[in-house]
Design a protein around this motif. Structure first.
Motif, PDB file in Angstrom:
ATOM      1  N   HIS A 145       1.583   5.696  -8.013  1.00  0.00           N
ATOM      2  CA  HIS A 145       0.668   6.553  -8.071  1.00  0.00           C
ATOM      3  C   HIS A 145       0.654   8.012  -7.867  1.00  0.00           C
ATOM      4  O   HIS A 145       0.222   8.750  -8.451  1.00  0.00           O
ATOM      5  N   ALA A 146       1.819   8.352  -7.118  1.00  0.00           N
ATOM      6  CA  ALA A 146       2.001   9.675  -6.931  1.00  0.00           C
ATOM      7  C   ALA A 146       2.704  10.474  -8.092  1.00  0.00           C
ATOM      8  O   ALA A 146       3.338  11.697  -8.088  1.00  0.00           O
TER       9      ALA A 146
ATOM     10  N   ALA B 206       2.102   1.278  -3.480  1.00  0.00           N
ATOM     11  CA  ALA B 206       1.381   1.671  -4.358  1.00  0.00           C
ATOM     12  C   ALA B 206       1.276   3.766  -4.582  1.00  0.00           C
ATOM     13  O   ALA B 206       1.117   4.105  -5.067  1.00  0.00           O
ATOM     14  N   SER B 207       1.353   4.566  -3.229  1.00  0.00           N
ATOM     15  CA  SER B 207       1.011   5.364  -2.663  1.00  0.00           C
ATOM     16  C   SER B 207       2.003   6.210  -3.529  1.00  0.00           C
ATOM     17  O   SER B 207       1.466   6.811  -4.016  1.00  0.00           O
ATOM     18  N   ALA B 208       3.078   5.811  -3.392  1.00  0.00           N
ATOM     19  CA  ALA B 208       4.362   6.661  -4.017  1.00  0.00           C
ATOM     20  C   ALA B 208       3.930   6.436  -5.186  1.00  0.00           C
ATOM     21  O   ALA B 208       4.684   7.575  -6.242  1.00  0.00           O
TER      22      ALA B 208
ATOM     23  N   ALA C 155       1.075  -0.892  -0.159  1.00  0.00           N
ATOM     24  CA  ALA C 155       0.084   0.165   0.138  1.00  0.00           C
ATOM     25  C   ALA C 155       0.739   1.243   0.229  1.00  0.00           C
ATOM     26  O   ALA C 155       0.589   2.278  -0.533  1.00  0.00           O
ATOM     27  N   ALA C 156       2.142   1.326   0.624  1.00  0.00           N
ATOM     28  CA  ALA C 156       3.178   2.160   1.364  1.00  0.00           C
ATOM     29  C   ALA C 156       3.783   2.510  -0.366  1.00  0.00           C
ATOM     30  O   ALA C 156       3.780   3.548  -1.635  1.00  0.00           O
TER      31      ALA C 156
ATOM     32  N   GLY D 194      -3.304  -2.052  -5.741  1.00  0.00           N
ATOM     33  CA  GLY D 194      -2.854  -1.650  -5.382  1.00  0.00           C
ATOM     34  C   GLY D 194      -2.376  -0.966  -6.096  1.00  0.00           C
ATOM     35  O   GLY D 194      -2.250   0.169  -6.665  1.00  0.00           O
TER      36      GLY D 194
END
Length: 317
Positions: free
Chosen positions: A232-233, A228-230, A225-226, A256
Motif C-alpha cells: 500500500h505504500a 500489505a503495509s509495503a 499485514a506486513a 489487508g
C-alpha cells in the motif's frame, strides 16, 4: 371413530419425511450467504470456512441423493435453496473470462523445498515462455539449480532467502521485505518495454490445524499485514504481487493484502484455479494479484515435482 389422516397428511408421507435433511439444506445455504458473519476468534473458523467455501456446494448432490433415498419431497425442494445460493456466488467463476493475449506472462510457483527434481521443474517453468517467474520455498540446495537452469532464458534474477524472481527484463531497486524473522519476501522494479513495474514476491507463513486451537493463522496473518503495509505504500502505479499466501483471496484475514488489488484468476481465469495440493487441488492459495494493469487470462500449469501447481497469468501493461 377417529378419522385417519389422508395420505397427503400422513406423518410418514413424502411431505413430512426428510425435515432434518431440509433443515440441513437451509443451514448449508445460510453458511454460504452468511460466511462473513461466522466468528473468526477461537480456531479461526471463519477463515477456515472461507478458504474452502466453494466446496459447500457438495452438500447439494449429497442432500439431494439422501432426499431421493428418503423419498422426501420437502427435502428435495429445500435442496434448491443451497443450489441457487451456490450458483449465485460461483456460477460466473466457471465461465472462461479470458480476453486474448497480453504484453507479459507471469508465473508463480511454490517449488517445494523437498522437490526431488528441481532441474526438471525449472525446465517446465522456462517452457511456459513467461517473462517473469517468481519462486517460493527455495532452499540452499535448490536455489543454485534454478539459477543455473534458468540463466539462459532469464538473464536477470534475484534471490532473497527462500523467494526469488527471474526476469527477461532488467531488475532494479531489489530489496528484501521483512515480513517474517527470516527472508520470505522481496520487492523489485522490473524495467519492462512499457515502463517500470513494481513486483512483490512473498511466501506467507504456513497455517496449522490443531485439535485444541483450530485453524492456526496468527503468524500468516502477521506476515500478511506486513506485506500489505509495503504494497500500500508503493509509489509506482503498476503493481504485481505474486506468491504463496497460504490462504485464498476470500479469506477475510487476508483482506489487508487483497484490498485495492485484483485477482488475475478471478478477473480473467476459467474455473477456480485451485493450486494446492497438486495431487488433488482443493484451494487456490497461490496468488497473482494486480493493480494498474489488466489481466487478460489466468490458468494453472501442469504438475511439477512440487506439492503446489504453478499459477500463471497474462497481463496487459
Amino acid at each position: 371413530m377417529e378419522q385417519e389422516d389422508s395420505p397427503g397428511r400422513r406423518r410418514d408421507g413424502i411431505w413430512w419425511r426428510g425435515r432434518i435433511l431440509a433443515a440441513l439444506a437451509v443451514c448449508s445455504a445460510a453458511l454460504m450467504v452468511g460466511h462473513s458473519l461466522v466468528p473468526n476468534v477461537f480456531g479461526r473458523v471463519g477463515s477456515l470456512l472461507e478458504t474452502f467455501l466453494p466446496w459447500l456446494g457438495l452438500s447439494v448432490p449429497v442432500l439431494l441423493a439422501l432426499a431421493v433415498v428418503r423419498r422426501s419431497a420437502t427435502a428435495a425442494l429445500a435442496v434448491l435453496i443451497p443450489a441457487l445460493v451456490w450458483a449465485s456466488l460461483f456460477a460466473t467463476t466457471l465461465v472462461d473470462k479470458g480476453s486474448g493475449g497480453g504484453d507479459l506472462t507471469v508465473v508463480s510457483h511454490n517449488v517445494d523445498e523437498g522437490n526431488p527434481d528441481p532441474a526438471d521443474t525449472a525446465r517446465d517453468l522456462a517452457a511456459s515462455g513467461a517473462g517473469l517467474i517468481a519462486l517460493e520455498e527455495l532452499s540452499s540446495r535448490s536455489a543454485p539449480v534454478y539459477e543455473r537452469m534458468l540463466a539462459g532464458a532469464y538473464p536477470y534474477h534475484d534471490v532473497e532467502g527462500t523467494v526469488g524472481l527471474w526476469s527477461r527484463y532488467p531488475l532494479k531497486d531489489v530489496r528484501e521485505l521483512p515480513i517474517m524473522p527470516w527472508p520470505r519476501a522481496l520487492r523489485a522494479t522490473v524495467d519492462t518495454p512499457k515502463g517500470p513495474l513494481a513486483v512483490y514476491v512473498a511466501h506467507l507463513a504456513s497455517v496449522r490445524v490443531h485439535l485444541n486451537s483450530g485453524f492456526g493463522t496468527d503468524r500468516r496473518n502477521e506476515a500478511a499485514a506486513a506485506l500489505a503495509s509495503a504494497v500500500h505504500a508503493e509509489r509506482l502505479p503498476r503493481v504485481l504481487v505474486l506468491g504463496d499466501f497460504n490462504g485464498t483471496t476470500g479469506d477475510r484475514a487476508l483482506a489487508g493484502v487483497t484490498d485495492g488489488l485484483r485477482s488475475a484468476q478471478d478477473e480473467a481465469g476459467a474455473g477456480f484455479g485451485f493450486s494446492w495440493p497438486a495431487a488433488f487441488p482443493v484451494a487456490r492459495i497461490d496468488q497473482i494479484l494486480v493493480k494498474g494493469i489488466a489481466p487478460v487470462s489466468a490458468w494453472t500449469l501442469p504438475r511439477t515435482g512440487s506439492d503446489h501447481l504453478p499459477v500463471a497469468a497474462s497481463v496487459r501493461l
